[in-house]
Write an enzyme that holds these catalytic residues in place. Structure first.
Site, mmCIF file in Angstrom:
data_model
loop_
_atom_site.group_PDB
_atom_site.id
_atom_site.type_symbol
_atom_site.label_atom_id
_atom_site.label_comp_id
_atom_site.label_asym_id
_atom_site.label_seq_id
_atom_site.Cartn_x
_atom_site.Cartn_y
_atom_site.Cartn_z
ATOM 1 N N LEU A 1 0.532 -1.243 -0.034
ATOM 2 C CA LEU A 1 -0.061 -0.274 -0.140
ATOM 3 C C LEU A 1 0.871 1.221 0.092
ATOM 4 O O LEU A 1 1.898 1.515 0.165
ATOM 5 C CB LEU A 1 -0.561 0.216 1.081
ATOM 6 C CG LEU A 1 -1.539 1.266 2.125
ATOM 7 C CD1 LEU A 1 -3.101 1.706 0.839
ATOM 8 C CD2 LEU A 1 -2.315 1.199 2.257
ATOM 9 N N CYS A 2 0.913 2.832 -0.553
ATOM 10 C CA CYS A 2 1.149 3.539 -0.698
ATOM 11 C C CYS A 2 -0.158 4.922 -0.819
ATOM 12 O O CYS A 2 -0.985 4.047 -0.376
ATOM 13 C CB CYS A 2 2.357 3.792 -1.738
ATOM 14 S SG CYS A 2 1.343 4.015 -3.591
ATOM 15 N N HIS A 3 -0.301 5.967 -1.229
ATOM 16 C CA HIS A 3 -0.675 6.877 -1.290
ATOM 17 C C HIS A 3 -1.982 6.528 -2.323
ATOM 18 O O HIS A 3 -3.097 6.953 -2.578
ATOM 19 C CB HIS A 3 -0.538 8.068 -1.470
ATOM 20 C CG HIS A 3 -0.676 9.572 -1.410
ATOM 21 N ND1 HIS A 3 -0.483 11.000 -1.933
ATOM 22 C CD2 HIS A 3 -2.068 9.334 -0.545
ATOM 23 C CE1 HIS A 3 -1.285 11.840 -1.553
ATOM 24 N NE2 HIS A 3 -2.638 10.935 -0.658
ATOM 25 N N ILE B 1 -3.994 4.768 -0.563
ATOM 26 C CA ILE B 1 -4.808 4.870 0.419
ATOM 27 C C ILE B 1 -5.674 6.042 -0.308
ATOM 28 O O ILE B 1 -7.276 6.564 0.918
ATOM 29 C CB ILE B 1 -4.508 5.111 1.676
ATOM 30 C CG1 ILE B 1 -4.633 4.778 2.838
ATOM 31 C CG2 ILE B 1 -3.301 6.440 1.500
ATOM 32 C CD1 ILE B 1 -4.089 5.143 4.473
#
Length: 250
Positions: free
Chosen positions: A206-208, A235
């Site tokens: 997961l990242c931005h 996210i």
């Protein structure tokens, strides 16, 4: 259904004069005798001869059994495949769906270190499987699928969650259960990544927005991780698309 392929179960002796005699020393096997997943590649070498030269393959096998010659030497001497003969019969890595069906079925039913005789439209083959490897690929997970996963603690016991954003980002918005490994600190945590995360366990990145996490996913696959997911949209998409997420955007 039984295919026209055979695996050796007894030594093949010199003096056999017909392909049926070669087959007589073997038993028919089902193509799934040694099942392999679709994402497994196998390294294969072969000796190709015309269909009436079964006795020659029997003689080759006898020499292998006796340790008189290596497979590579025999392929160089006897194989009629002009492409692989100069390489000692080495075909390289074979994936499912890339070669003649009967040959492929025989090869995939042969364990590493084993060999078998099979027919193909090209003739009669003595093949050996020298190695196998998983061909991992990155899978994609939607934010809805991630939300569903996070609501099932029993499933999370068999999942590794990794967030590659910066610490300041995680302080602003974070999902439960994710281990924070900022991509900017790669040199710090990459040296012992396999102690931090099991290569055989499903891993979700997961990242931005999904870009940095894709870089992480690519790195993990290159290190031998076989079940890697990238969260599409990151996210940010989770905050906007999952009802009741209550995760701040930034």
């Amino acid at each position: 259904a039984l295919m026209q392929l055979v695996r050796r179960t007894a030594p093949m002796h010199k003096g056999m004069s017909a392909p049926c005699n070669v087959l007589a020393t073997c038993r028919l096997v089902q193509t799934a005798a040694v099942p392999r997943p679709d994402n497994v590649k196998i390294e294969v070498s072969h000796i190709l001869v015309s269909a009436e030269k079964g006795a020659l393959l029997a003689d080759c096998q006898a020499q292998l059994d006796a340790g008189d010659r290596t497979f590579s030497e025999l392929a160089t001497l006897h194989s009629e495949c002009r492409t692989t003969r100069p390489q000692g019969g080495r075909m390289g890595w074979l994936a499912k769906g890339t070669y003649h069906a009967a040959f492929e079925a025989a090869a995939y039913a042969t364990p590493v270190g084993g060999n078998c005789v099979c027919n193909s439209p090209r003739g009669l083959h003595l093949l050996t499987v020298t190695a196998e490897k998983l061909e991992a690929s990155i899978q994609h997970m939607s934010v809805q699928e991630l939300a569903e996963l996070l609501t099932h603690p029993e499933e999370l016991e068999d999942v590794q969650l990794v967030d590659v954003r910066e610490t300041w980002e995680a302080d602003m918005a974070r999902l439960p259960g994710f281990q924070l490994l900022p991509l900017s600190n790669f040199n710090t945590w990459s040296t012992d990544i396999k102690q931090r995360m099991d290569p055989d366990v499903r891993t979700v990145c997961l990242c931005h927005h999904g870009v940095r996490s894709m870089n992480m996913a690519n790195y993990l696959v290159s290190q031998g991780y076989t079940n890697v997911f990238n969260v599409t949209g990151g996210i940010d998409a989770y905050s906007k698309a999952v009802p009741g997420a209550n995760v701040p955007t930034y």
